[in-house]
Design a protein around this motif. Sequence first.
Motif, mmCIF file in Angstrom:
data_model
loop_
_atom_site.group_PDB
_atom_site.id
_atom_site.type_symbol
_atom_site.label_atom_id
_atom_site.label_comp_id
_atom_site.label_asym_id
_atom_site.label_seq_id
_atom_site.Cartn_x
_atom_site.Cartn_y
_atom_site.Cartn_z
ATOM 1 N N VAL A 1 0.854 -1.186 0.000
ATOM 2 C CA VAL A 1 0.000 0.000 0.000
ATOM 3 C C VAL A 1 0.890 1.235 0.000
ATOM 4 C CG1 VAL A 1 -1.784 1.299 1.232
ATOM 5 C CG2 VAL A 1 -1.832 -1.217 1.255
ATOM 6 N N ILE A 2 0.651 2.121 -0.946
ATOM 7 C CA ILE A 2 1.394 3.376 -1.048
ATOM 8 C C ILE A 2 0.403 4.524 -0.926
ATOM 9 C CG2 ILE A 2 2.731 4.859 -2.613
ATOM 10 C CD1 ILE A 2 4.054 2.357 -3.713
ATOM 11 N N GLY A 3 0.731 5.495 -0.096
ATOM 12 C CA GLY A 3 -0.098 6.685 0.042
ATOM 13 C C GLY A 3 0.369 7.753 -0.925
ATOM 14 N N GLY A 4 -0.593 8.452 -1.523
ATOM 15 C CA GLY A 4 -0.274 9.556 -2.419
ATOM 16 C C GLY A 4 -0.973 10.822 -1.975
ATOM 17 N N LEU A 5 -0.207 11.878 -1.780
ATOM 18 C CA LEU A 5 -0.764 13.166 -1.351
ATOM 19 C C LEU A 5 -0.798 14.072 -2.569
ATOM 20 C CD1 LEU A 5 0.907 11.766 1.034
ATOM 21 C CD2 LEU A 5 0.745 13.948 2.157
ATOM 22 N N CYS A 6 -1.995 14.440 -3.002
ATOM 23 C CA CYS A 6 -2.175 15.177 -4.245
ATOM 24 C C CYS A 6 -2.313 16.675 -3.968
ATOM 25 C CB CYS A 6 -3.413 14.679 -4.976
ATOM 26 S SG CYS A 6 -3.362 12.916 -5.340
ATOM 27 N N PHE A 7 -1.489 17.458 -4.622
ATOM 28 C CA PHE A 7 -1.593 18.912 -4.564
ATOM 29 C C PHE A 7 -2.156 19.341 -5.915
ATOM 30 C CE2 PHE A 7 1.468 17.589 -1.489
ATOM 31 C CZ PHE A 7 1.222 18.379 -0.393
ATOM 32 N N LEU A 8 -3.481 19.332 -6.004
ATOM 33 C CA LEU A 8 -4.165 19.469 -7.281
ATOM 34 C C LEU A 8 -5.384 20.358 -7.142
ATOM 35 C CD1 LEU A 8 -4.596 18.335 -10.265
ATOM 36 C CD2 LEU A 8 -6.064 16.609 -9.196
ATOM 37 N N THR B 1 2.847 13.471 -3.916
ATOM 38 C CA THR B 1 3.911 13.027 -3.019
ATOM 39 C C THR B 1 3.604 11.602 -2.598
ATOM 40 O OG1 THR B 1 4.241 15.294 -2.227
ATOM 41 C CG2 THR B 1 5.147 13.530 -0.888
ATOM 42 N N LEU B 2 4.545 10.693 -2.837
ATOM 43 C CA LEU B 2 4.351 9.272 -2.563
ATOM 44 C C LEU B 2 5.120 8.829 -1.330
ATOM 45 C CD1 LEU B 2 4.829 7.743 -6.149
ATOM 46 C CD2 LEU B 2 2.671 8.316 -5.015
ATOM 47 N N GLY B 3 4.504 7.933 -0.542
ATOM 48 C CA GLY B 3 5.177 7.297 0.583
ATOM 49 C C GLY B 3 4.602 5.918 0.803
ATOM 50 N N GLU B 4 5.455 4.922 1.021
ATOM 51 C CA GLU B 4 4.960 3.564 1.207
ATOM 52 C C GLU B 4 4.549 3.341 2.658
ATOM 53 O OE1 GLU B 4 6.493 -0.999 0.406
ATOM 54 O OE2 GLU B 4 6.847 0.542 -1.110
ATOM 55 N N TYR B 5 3.467 2.585 2.832
ATOM 56 C CA TYR B 5 2.954 2.301 4.166
ATOM 57 C C TYR B 5 3.624 1.057 4.751
ATOM 58 C CZ TYR B 5 -0.095 0.660 7.881
ATOM 59 O OH TYR B 5 -0.558 0.205 9.082
ATOM 60 N N ALA B 6 3.966 1.140 6.035
ATOM 61 C CA ALA B 6 4.376 -0.024 6.821
ATOM 62 C C ALA B 6 3.585 0.000 8.117
ATOM 63 C CB ALA B 6 5.877 0.012 7.101
ATOM 64 N N ALA B 7 3.511 -1.120 8.795
ATOM 65 C CA ALA B 7 2.719 -1.227 10.023
ATOM 66 C C ALA B 7 3.066 -0.106 10.993
ATOM 67 C CB ALA B 7 2.962 -2.584 10.681
ATOM 68 N N ASN B 8 2.014 0.499 11.571
ATOM 69 C CA ASN B 8 2.157 1.608 12.522
ATOM 70 C C ASN B 8 2.856 2.816 11.913
ATOM 71 O OD1 ASN B 8 0.966 0.109 14.702
ATOM 72 N ND2 ASN B 8 2.906 -1.000 14.890
ATOM 73 N N TYR B 9 2.803 2.921 10.599
ATOM 74 C CA TYR B 9 3.409 4.046 9.872
ATOM 75 C C TYR B 9 4.903 4.194 10.168
ATOM 76 C CZ TYR B 9 -1.072 5.508 8.006
ATOM 77 O OH TYR B 9 -2.258 5.542 7.317
ATOM 78 N N HIS B 10 5.572 3.052 10.313
ATOM 79 C CA HIS B 10 7.028 3.084 10.468
ATOM 80 C C HIS B 10 7.633 3.573 9.160
ATOM 81 C CE1 HIS B 10 10.879 1.905 12.205
ATOM 82 N NE2 HIS B 10 11.212 1.427 11.002
ATOM 83 N N PRO B 11 8.559 4.530 9.194
ATOM 84 C CA PRO B 11 9.156 5.038 7.950
ATOM 85 C C PRO B 11 9.824 3.915 7.148
ATOM 86 C CG PRO B 11 9.706 6.483 9.797
ATOM 87 C CD PRO B 11 9.060 5.258 10.396
ATOM 88 N N THR B 12 9.583 3.892 5.837
ATOM 89 C CA THR B 12 10.097 2.818 4.981
ATOM 90 C C THR B 12 11.286 3.242 4.136
ATOM 91 O OG1 THR B 12 8.653 3.432 3.136
ATOM 92 C CG2 THR B 12 7.765 1.873 4.753
ATOM 93 N N GLY B 13 11.557 4.537 4.050
ATOM 94 C CA GLY B 13 12.535 5.004 3.078
ATOM 95 C C GLY B 13 11.933 4.982 1.675
ATOM 96 N N ILE B 14 12.766 5.216 0.679
ATOM 97 C CA ILE B 14 12.320 5.190 -0.721
ATOM 98 C C ILE B 14 12.423 3.759 -1.228
ATOM 99 C CG2 ILE B 14 12.623 6.199 -3.005
ATOM 100 C CD1 ILE B 14 11.988 8.241 -0.786
ATOM 101 N N THR B 15 11.292 3.160 -1.579
ATOM 102 C CA THR B 15 11.276 1.742 -1.961
ATOM 103 C C THR B 15 11.274 1.585 -3.485
ATOM 104 O OG1 THR B 15 8.859 1.577 -2.016
ATOM 105 C CG2 THR B 15 9.938 1.262 0.128
ATOM 106 N N ASP B 16 11.565 0.367 -3.936
ATOM 107 C CA ASP B 16 11.578 0.081 -5.371
ATOM 108 C C ASP B 16 10.206 0.296 -5.998
ATOM 109 O OD1 ASP B 16 14.259 -0.553 -5.280
ATOM 110 O OD2 ASP B 16 13.936 -2.721 -5.097
ATOM 111 N N LYS B 17 9.154 -0.131 -5.308
ATOM 112 C CA LYS B 17 7.798 0.045 -5.854
ATOM 113 C C LYS B 17 7.456 1.519 -6.020
ATOM 114 C CE LYS B 17 6.014 -4.086 -6.511
ATOM 115 N NZ LYS B 17 5.599 -4.514 -7.875
ATOM 116 N N MET B 18 7.860 2.335 -5.062
ATOM 117 C CA MET B 18 7.642 3.775 -5.183
ATOM 118 C C MET B 18 8.346 4.319 -6.416
ATOM 119 S SD MET B 18 8.050 4.985 -1.220
ATOM 120 C CE MET B 18 8.451 6.667 -1.646
ATOM 121 N N ARG B 19 9.573 3.896 -6.620
ATOM 122 C CA ARG B 19 10.345 4.386 -7.770
ATOM 123 C C ARG B 19 9.683 3.988 -9.089
ATOM 124 N NH1 ARG B 19 14.734 2.415 -4.503
ATOM 125 N NH2 ARG B 19 15.927 4.130 -3.577
#
Length: 312
Positions: free
Chosen positions: A122-129, A148-166
């Motif tokens: 699951v990836i969250g996307g924040l749209c400035f539109l 703005t994209l960010g990947e979700y991990a349990a309890n919103y632990h920061p994931t860094g920039i992941t391959d799927k995001m890229r």
Amino acid sequence: MGDRTYGILGTGALGGFYGAKLQKAGHNVHFLLKSDYPDVKQNGLIVESKDGDFILPQVQAYNEVGKMPRCDVVVVALKTTQNNLLPQMLPPVIKDDGVVLVLQNGLGIEAEIAQIVGNVKVIGGLCFLCSNKVGPGHIRHLDYGQITLGEYAANYHPTGITDKMREIAADFENAGISIEQLEDLLLGRWKKLVWNIPYNGLSVILNARTDELMADIHTRQLVENLMFEVALGAKSTGRLIPESFIQTMLDYTVKMIPYRTSMKIDFDECRPLEVEAIFGNPLRKAEAAGVNLPLIRCLYQQLKFLDGKRKR
């Protein structure tokens, strides 16, 4: 270009715009529609945009999830007031190794969706539109457009920039959409609320556009105070929003063309308001940490009254 297939759940001002841009760039996109289905099936999608108008005379349109193919990336662009439908909508259309891209406002949404789809990313996307739907399958893009994209991990632990995001970022950038990638989705969600909470809430309660809120000294001060309170909420969950970011959001809105927020449009058109996702969830997170947000709670209570009055 990747060969990922995209499914758009919610072909409105937001989902329709981004989905149309992806198809225009050559991606394989499938659109779920409700009332617009007959028009879009027959005539396609029309996009008026500050970046250039275009028409897609033929799109892969569906009026039922069960008729859609399983997709690599399923974009959730519904209003959060319809998220009760997602347990029935998501499983039939997402591949086992797919990604759910959540283009919705509010806090805590990815955690709810992760429970529905299990091991699917699951990836969250924040749209400035700034975009509105002005007719069936007819979208008017007024300004901005970055995601703005960010990947979700349990309890919103920061994931860094992941391959799927890229990978997904590359597809959107290929479609002419500016992308920022986040290491910490929760911080990004709180930052988006810095804008969404004051402007969405006050636009409904005060019957005002963004430019009107910024032109009056009293409402501008109220907007700023609300922004600082959002930052206090973020701090209660261990995320710090610098004061400079608040000033950036104020400056950004002053330069924005006069805009009727998405919540104001929903209110004017007698649709349910996204009160819980944008106001209720952040309030509960902060209060669970022992932090009181009185201005936001005041907005929340007024919006609940207005939303409930219409339902009654």
